[in-house]
Enzyme design. Structure first.
Site, PDB file in Angstrom:
ATOM      1  N   THR A 161      -4.127   1.588   1.585  1.00 44.32           N
ATOM      2  CA  THR A 161      -4.311   0.335   0.830  1.00 44.32           C
ATOM      3  C   THR A 161      -5.507  -0.341   1.437  1.00 44.32           C
ATOM      4  O   THR A 161      -5.843  -0.072   2.589  1.00 44.32           O
ATOM      5  CB  THR A 161      -3.074  -0.587   0.945  1.00 44.32           C
ATOM      6  OG1 THR A 161      -2.063  -0.127   0.074  1.00 44.32           O
ATOM      7  CG2 THR A 161      -3.353  -2.035   0.621  1.00 44.32           C
ATOM      8  N   GLY A 203       4.197  -0.966  -5.982  1.00 46.46           N
ATOM      9  CA  GLY A 203       4.511  -1.329  -4.602  1.00 46.46           C
ATOM     10  C   GLY A 203       4.388  -2.818  -4.357  1.00 46.46           C
ATOM     11  O   GLY A 203       4.429  -3.636  -5.283  1.00 46.46           O
ATOM     12  N   ASP A 204       4.239  -3.152  -3.094  1.00 40.31           N
ATOM     13  CA  ASP A 204       4.210  -4.561  -2.689  1.00 40.31           C
ATOM     14  C   ASP A 204       2.864  -5.242  -2.940  1.00 40.31           C
ATOM     15  O   ASP A 204       2.801  -6.461  -3.092  1.00 40.31           O
ATOM     16  CB  ASP A 204       4.525  -4.684  -1.196  1.00 40.31           C
ATOM     17  CG  ASP A 204       3.508  -3.910  -0.339  1.00 40.31           C
ATOM     18  OD1 ASP A 204       3.172  -2.754  -0.703  1.00 40.31           O
ATOM     19  OD2 ASP A 204       3.040  -4.464   0.668  1.00 40.31           O
ATOM     20  N   THR A 224      -0.175  -3.755   4.451  1.00 43.85           N
ATOM     21  CA  THR A 224      -0.276  -2.334   4.118  1.00 43.85           C
ATOM     22  C   THR A 224       0.889  -1.620   4.788  1.00 43.85           C
ATOM     23  O   THR A 224       1.324  -2.005   5.861  1.00 43.85           O
ATOM     24  CB  THR A 224      -1.619  -1.734   4.587  1.00 43.85           C
ATOM     25  OG1 THR A 224      -1.576  -0.311   4.386  1.00 43.85           O
ATOM     26  CG2 THR A 224      -1.915  -2.024   6.046  1.00 43.85           C
ATOM     27  N   GLY A 276       5.601   0.041   0.947  1.00 45.95           N
ATOM     28  CA  GLY A 276       5.719  -1.145   0.109  1.00 45.95           C
ATOM     29  C   GLY A 276       7.121  -1.580  -0.219  1.00 45.95           C
ATOM     30  O   GLY A 276       7.399  -2.784  -0.323  1.00 45.95           O
TER      31      GLY A 276
HETATM   32  N1  ASP Z   1       1.739  -0.892   0.502  1.00 49.78           N
HETATM   33  C1  ASP Z   1       1.221   0.101  -0.394  1.00 49.78           C
HETATM   34  C2  ASP Z   1       2.277   0.458  -1.384  1.00 49.78           C
HETATM   35  O1  ASP Z   1       3.410   0.628  -1.006  1.00 49.78           O
HETATM   36  C3  ASP Z   1       0.763   1.322   0.279  1.00 49.78           C
HETATM   37  C4  ASP Z   1       0.172   1.109   1.638  1.00 49.78           C
HETATM   38  O2  ASP Z   1      -0.311   0.062   1.942  1.00 49.78           O
HETATM   39  O3  ASP Z   1       0.184   2.023   2.452  1.00 49.78           O
HETATM   40  O4  ASP Z   1       1.951   0.615  -2.528  1.00 49.78           O
END
Ligand code: ASP
Length: 306
Positions: A170, A200-201, A221, A224
């Site tokens: 991310t 995701g988040d 990151t 998520g």
């Molecule tokens: N947080 C992101 C998601 O879950 C992925 C990441 O940041 O590694 O979509």
């Protein structure tokens, strides 16, 4: 004081380490995004413009998991999520599962500025992009050979090569401008090998992205689903605002206690109302960089916090 911090994803460092050549590429990519965002602040620009500019540079860089170079779904497509928030007005904009918008962070910003909504997804988001004259590209534009290789490795149950820190990644940025306003932005391809339609988040305001003047701006990151369940970015802001906890302690508690207790790992970049920066993670590493008007300048990926 004005300040900016960025991240390019958190995860496991490959056992054999990145080659020197590859380390330099990541370092240069982070430095380019950092300095692009910082230049906006230096000439008196807003934190919102600074985080948008920095994230855009990372979106265009195929090394990082957002836009070009995004992690792929289990069916081999790129589905992109992005969000940003203006701490001054508490306005926010976000998009999810877009497949053709070259720079999702720009579309998220347009959602904030030109629509009555906060979050647009899929076909509706792309219809809005078309109406707004955005550049649309074939989905193949986002899909690099390295990400196809990564997907093949994950599908066959093997670990990834030297290339990606983890199935996650991310990019994000947080900033405080000279007027004291805060902003946060996050953009991602999400988790590699995800189901199509998974969000995701990152584009969920309060989970992976949050900003409020006088309190903090946060971009996350990591895995998520855990950040969403914890409403992690807002949890940090609430700890600072209501419990009077310092930013570093609030981030630490959220990542190292609350998130870990749920079983989640990841990283956070944040800046407080005075411009103090916090870079923290529970993974082995996090691509990160920060710069402020007092002379701080750091670009790093490995273990030590900050
Ligand atoms: N947080 C992101 C998601 O879950 C992925 C990441 O940041 O590694 O979509």
């Amino acid at each position: 004081m004005y300040a900016i911090a960025i991240h390019g994803g958190a995860g496991a460092l490959p056992a054999q380490g990145l080659s020197i050549e590859r380390q330099r590429l990541y370092h240069d990519g982070l430095a380019a995004a950092l300095d692009c965002g910082y230049a906006v602040l230096e000439r008196g620009g807003s934190s919102l413009d600074a985080v948008t500019a920095a994230v855009r540079v990372l979106e265009d860089d195929p090394l990082f998991n957002s836009a070009r170079g995004a992690a792929l779904t289990r069916e081999g497509g790129a589905e992109l999520d992005a969000a940003l928030m203006d701490g001054h007005t508490l306005r926010a904009g976000a998009v999810a599962t877009v497949r053709h918008v070259k720079n999702p962070i720009e579309l998220a910003r347009r959602v904030m500025e030109k629509s009555r909504h906060v979050l647009l997804v899929g076909a509706g988001a792309e219809e809005f992009a078309l109406e707004e004259g955005f550049e649309l590209v074939p989905n193949a534009y986002f899909r690099t050979a390295e990400r196809h290789e990564e997907l093949e490795h994950l599908r066959s149950g093997r670990t990834v090569s030297e290339l990606m820190p983890s199935p996650q990644g991310t990019v994000g940025a947080v900033a405080r401008d000279a007027a004291g306003h805060l902003a946060a932005a996050t953009s991602t391809g999400g988790m590699a090998n995800k189901r199509p339609g998974r969000v995701g988040d990152s584009p969920i305001i309060g989970a992976g992205t949050y900003a409020k003047d006088g309190v903090c701006a946060v971009s996350a990151t990591g895995h998520g689903e855990y950040f969403m369940r914890l409403v992690a970015a807002h949890h940090i802001a609430a700890s600072v605002e209501y419990r009077g906890v310092g930013l570093t302690a609030a981030v630490r508690e959220t990542l190292h206690e609350r998130l870990r207790d749920l079983g989640g790992t990841g990283g956070i970049i944040a800046v407080d109302g005075e411009g103090h920066i916090c870079l923290d993670f529970t993974t082995e590493g996090m691509f990160r960089a920060a710069r402020d008007s007092k002379g701080l300048r750091v670009v790093a990926s490995g273990a030590a916090t900050r």
